[in-house]
Structure formats: C-alpha cells, structure tokens
Design a protein around this motif. Sequence first.
Motif, PDB file in Angstrom:
ATOM      1  N   ASP A   1       0.845  -1.192   0.000  1.00  0.00           N
ATOM      2  CA  ASP A   1       0.000   0.000   0.000  1.00  0.00           C
ATOM      3  C   ASP A   1       0.882   1.244   0.000  1.00  0.00           C
ATOM      4  O   ASP A   1       1.756   1.399   0.852  1.00  0.00           O
ATOM      5  N   ARG A   2       0.705   2.098  -0.998  1.00  0.00           N
ATOM      6  CA  ARG A   2       1.417   3.364  -1.162  1.00  0.00           C
ATOM      7  C   ARG A   2       2.915   3.192  -1.442  1.00  0.00           C
ATOM      8  O   ARG A   2       3.712   4.070  -1.176  1.00  0.00           O
ATOM      9  N   MET A   3       3.308   2.026  -2.012  1.00  0.00           N
ATOM     10  CA  MET A   3       4.719   1.793  -2.270  1.00  0.00           C
ATOM     11  C   MET A   3       4.906   0.820  -3.428  1.00  0.00           C
ATOM     12  O   MET A   3       4.184  -0.162  -3.540  1.00  0.00           O
ATOM     13  N   LEU A   4       5.872   1.130  -4.276  1.00  0.00           N
ATOM     14  CA  LEU A   4       6.304   0.211  -5.333  1.00  0.00           C
ATOM     15  C   LEU A   4       7.804   0.428  -5.522  1.00  0.00           C
ATOM     16  O   LEU A   4       8.239   1.516  -5.879  1.00  0.00           O
ATOM     17  N   VAL A   5       8.569  -0.609  -5.225  1.00  0.00           N
ATOM     18  CA  VAL A   5      10.017  -0.549  -5.409  1.00  0.00           C
ATOM     19  C   VAL A   5      10.388  -1.597  -6.457  1.00  0.00           C
ATOM     20  O   VAL A   5       9.993  -2.755  -6.350  1.00  0.00           O
ATOM     21  N   TRP A   6      11.118  -1.135  -7.469  1.00  0.00           N
ATOM     22  CA  TRP A   6      11.611  -2.025  -8.510  1.00  0.00           C
ATOM     23  C   TRP A   6      13.023  -2.447  -8.135  1.00  0.00           C
ATOM     24  O   TRP A   6      13.923  -1.605  -8.070  1.00  0.00           O
ATOM     25  N   LEU A   7      13.209  -3.730  -7.844  1.00  0.00           N
ATOM     26  CA  LEU A   7      14.540  -4.267  -7.591  1.00  0.00           C
ATOM     27  C   LEU A   7      15.145  -4.596  -8.944  1.00  0.00           C
ATOM     28  O   LEU A   7      14.556  -5.370  -9.707  1.00  0.00           O
ATOM     29  N   VAL A   8      16.283  -3.998  -9.259  1.00  0.00           N
ATOM     30  CA  VAL A   8      16.903  -4.228 -10.561  1.00  0.00           C
ATOM     31  C   VAL A   8      18.325  -4.758 -10.371  1.00  0.00           C
ATOM     32  O   VAL A   8      19.057  -4.340  -9.476  1.00  0.00           O
ATOM     33  N   HIS A   9      18.690  -5.691 -11.213  1.00  0.00           N
ATOM     34  CA  HIS A   9      19.996  -6.340 -11.175  1.00  0.00           C
ATOM     35  C   HIS A   9      21.088  -5.294 -11.388  1.00  0.00           C
ATOM     36  O   HIS A   9      21.089  -4.578 -12.390  1.00  0.00           O
ATOM     37  N   GLU A  10      22.017  -5.220 -10.446  1.00  0.00           N
ATOM     38  CA  GLU A  10      23.037  -4.170 -10.470  1.00  0.00           C
ATOM     39  C   GLU A  10      23.954  -4.217 -11.692  1.00  0.00           C
ATOM     40  O   GLU A  10      24.552  -3.193 -12.049  1.00  0.00           O
ATOM     41  N   ASP A  11      24.066  -5.351 -12.338  1.00  0.00           N
ATOM     42  CA  ASP A  11      24.908  -5.440 -13.523  1.00  0.00           C
ATOM     43  C   ASP A  11      24.189  -4.971 -14.788  1.00  0.00           C
ATOM     44  O   ASP A  11      24.788  -4.941 -15.858  1.00  0.00           O
ATOM     45  N   HIS A  12      22.917  -4.617 -14.656  1.00  0.00           N
ATOM     46  CA  HIS A  12      22.116  -4.259 -15.826  1.00  0.00           C
ATOM     47  C   HIS A  12      21.574  -2.832 -15.795  1.00  0.00           C
ATOM     48  O   HIS A  12      20.939  -2.398 -16.755  1.00  0.00           O
ATOM     49  N   ALA A  13      21.809  -2.111 -14.699  1.00  0.00           N
ATOM     50  CA  ALA A  13      21.349  -0.716 -14.591  1.00  0.00           C
ATOM     51  C   ALA A  13      22.385   0.076 -13.802  1.00  0.00           C
ATOM     52  O   ALA A  13      22.916  -0.407 -12.798  1.00  0.00           O
ATOM     53  N   SER A  14      22.645   1.287 -14.245  1.00  0.00           N
ATOM     54  CA  SER A  14      23.623   2.121 -13.537  1.00  0.00           C
ATOM     55  C   SER A  14      23.003   2.720 -12.274  1.00  0.00           C
ATOM     56  O   SER A  14      21.775   2.879 -12.167  1.00  0.00           O
ATOM     57  N   ALA A  15      23.875   3.061 -11.340  1.00  0.00           N
ATOM     58  CA  ALA A  15      23.423   3.740 -10.125  1.00  0.00           C
ATOM     59  C   ALA A  15      22.773   5.076 -10.478  1.00  0.00           C
ATOM     60  O   ALA A  15      21.766   5.465  -9.877  1.00  0.00           O
ATOM     61  N   GLN A  16      23.318   5.765 -11.464  1.00  0.00           N
ATOM     62  CA  GLN A  16      22.756   7.047 -11.873  1.00  0.00           C
ATOM     63  C   GLN A  16      21.335   6.868 -12.406  1.00  0.00           C
ATOM     64  O   GLN A  16      20.439   7.644 -12.077  1.00  0.00           O
ATOM     65  N   LEU A  17      21.121   5.859 -13.237  1.00  0.00           N
ATOM     66  CA  LEU A  17      19.780   5.604 -13.763  1.00  0.00           C
ATOM     67  C   LEU A  17      18.799   5.356 -12.622  1.00  0.00           C
ATOM     68  O   LEU A  17      17.706   5.927 -12.597  1.00  0.00           O
ATOM     69  N   CYS A  18      19.174   4.515 -11.674  1.00  0.00           N
ATOM     70  CA  CYS A  18      18.275   4.209 -10.562  1.00  0.00           C
ATOM     71  C   CYS A  18      17.977   5.447  -9.730  1.00  0.00           C
ATOM     72  O   CYS A  18      16.835   5.667  -9.314  1.00  0.00           O
ATOM     73  N   ALA A  19      18.975   6.278  -9.498  1.00  0.00           N
ATOM     74  CA  ALA A  19      18.759   7.517  -8.748  1.00  0.00           C
ATOM     75  C   ALA A  19      17.804   8.445  -9.494  1.00  0.00           C
ATOM     76  O   ALA A  19      16.886   9.028  -8.893  1.00  0.00           O
ATOM     77  N   GLU A  20      17.989   8.586 -10.794  1.00  0.00           N
ATOM     78  CA  GLU A  20      17.121   9.468 -11.573  1.00  0.00           C
ATOM     79  C   GLU A  20      15.704   8.909 -11.681  1.00  0.00           C
ATOM     80  O   GLU A  20      14.728   9.670 -11.590  1.00  0.00           O
ATOM     81  N   MET A  21      15.561   7.602 -11.860  1.00  0.00           N
ATOM     82  CA  MET A  21      14.217   7.015 -11.914  1.00  0.00           C
ATOM     83  C   MET A  21      13.522   7.151 -10.559  1.00  0.00           C
ATOM     84  O   MET A  21      12.312   7.387 -10.494  1.00  0.00           O
ATOM     85  N   SER A  22      14.274   7.049  -9.475  1.00  0.00           N
ATOM     86  CA  SER A  22      13.693   7.241  -8.146  1.00  0.00           C
ATOM     87  C   SER A  22      13.242   8.687  -7.956  1.00  0.00           C
ATOM     88  O   SER A  22      12.207   8.944  -7.324  1.00  0.00           O
ATOM     89  N   GLU A  23      13.985   9.626  -8.510  1.00  0.00           N
ATOM     90  CA  GLU A  23      13.580  11.030  -8.440  1.00  0.00           C
ATOM     91  C   GLU A  23      12.283  11.255  -9.234  1.00  0.00           C
ATOM     92  O   GLU A  23      11.381  11.951  -8.762  1.00  0.00           O
ATOM     93  N   TYR A  24      12.179  10.657 -10.399  1.00  0.00           N
ATOM     94  CA  TYR A  24      10.912  10.721 -11.145  1.00  0.00           C
ATOM     95  C   TYR A  24       9.795  10.098 -10.308  1.00  0.00           C
ATOM     96  O   TYR A  24       8.666  10.596 -10.281  1.00  0.00           O
ATOM     97  N   GLY A  25      10.092   9.003  -9.610  1.00  0.00           N
ATOM     98  CA  GLY A  25       9.091   8.364  -8.750  1.00  0.00           C
ATOM     99  C   GLY A  25       8.610   9.283  -7.642  1.00  0.00           C
ATOM    100  O   GLY A  25       7.425   9.294  -7.307  1.00  0.00           O
ATOM    101  N   ARG A  26       9.531  10.079  -7.068  1.00  0.00           N
ATOM    102  CA  ARG A  26       9.135  11.040  -6.033  1.00  0.00           C
ATOM    103  C   ARG A  26       8.127  12.045  -6.587  1.00  0.00           C
ATOM    104  O   ARG A  26       7.203  12.455  -5.898  1.00  0.00           O
ATOM    105  N   ARG A  27       8.318  12.418  -7.837  1.00  0.00           N
ATOM    106  CA  ARG A  27       7.390  13.366  -8.459  1.00  0.00           C
ATOM    107  C   ARG A  27       6.092  12.666  -8.877  1.00  0.00           C
ATOM    108  O   ARG A  27       5.003  13.118  -8.558  1.00  0.00           O
ATOM    109  N   ILE A  28       6.214  11.549  -9.585  1.00  0.00           N
ATOM    110  CA  ILE A  28       5.048  10.884 -10.166  1.00  0.00           C
ATOM    111  C   ILE A  28       4.132  10.295  -9.090  1.00  0.00           C
ATOM    112  O   ILE A  28       2.933  10.558  -9.079  1.00  0.00           O
ATOM    113  N   ALA A  29       4.676   9.484  -8.214  1.00  0.00           N
ATOM    114  CA  ALA A  29       3.854   8.835  -7.189  1.00  0.00           C
ATOM    115  C   ALA A  29       3.745   9.679  -5.926  1.00  0.00           C
ATOM    116  O   ALA A  29       2.677   9.781  -5.333  1.00  0.00           O
TER     117      ALA A  29
END
Length: 154
Positions: free
Chosen positions: A115-143
């Motif tokens: 409830d009120r949460m969705l976290v995407w666990l992504v394999h560290e060898d397939h996504a950069s830390a920068q991408l995850c940080a930026e997608m999380s920032e979009y999540g702060r805005r969107i959700a």
Amino acid sequence: MSKTISGSRAPVRITFEIVPEGTLPPGHAVAVDEVDGLITARIGKTHITGELRTEIEELHRTVTQQERWVQTSPELDPHRLEQPAEGLGIAHVAWERVAAGVLPRGVLAAPVERDRMLVWLVHEDHASAQLCAEMSEYGRRIAGDGLWEQRWPA
C-alpha cells in the motif's frame, strides 16, 4: 483534486527506449516524457542493458494493465514531470539496484509492492546507479505528488 484516467479507456502504456546519451539532457541517464495515455523513458545506452529494458517494460505493462497504478490527467499540466517533486509523500516509487543473488536466477527485475509503495529491484549489472537515482527522483514526483495513483485493494 486530480482527474484520474478511468476504465473506459485503454490502460496507459509505459515504454522504455535505449538512446544515445547525446540525445538526453547533458549529464542525465534518462528523460521521461508523458502524454495522456503514454509515458516514455528514454535511457542512455550505457545505463541499461537491452535485456533489462525488455523485462522492466513487460513488468510495467502488467502493473498498468491491471490498473494497480493509474495516470491522472497530464492534460491539466503537460509539463508536470519537468517540475521538481513537491514532497507530498502520497506514495513511494523507486528503483533499487540489488546484487544478482537477491533475485531469482535469470530474473533481472522484480517489483515489491505494498500500500502506497512500489520498489523495482533491478539487477546491479544491468542498470547504472545514476539511472536508478534518476528514476527514483521521477518516482518522487510521479507517485509522491499524486501524478499517478495506486489502486491497491482496501
């Protein structure tokens, strides 16, 4: 109050595209664009693998087709994703990099939803830390600010 796009329409689509870094704003791993019924995340090619892109897009399709998360109308403010998060904290959506051993064998991404949460666990060898940080920032805005609403059963 936000206007929610309802069941009489097709579910919103979320697509992920791998693009050359030069097509993104300088220094960014991703740019997200939104129109009524479609969100497109354009991701720099050094920040995600094709395999993860395919898997994460399919997982997002499941979430939107089941209407567990629905888009509020971007027609009211077509540039709303370009604005910084207001910090309303309505819901939490984030991308978190995890070691391969955290995910089942052969799995590159997994949603963890409550409830009120969705976290995407992504394999560290397939996504950069920068991408995850930026997608999380979009999540702060969107959700977090209610641009998308979770329809979690009561």
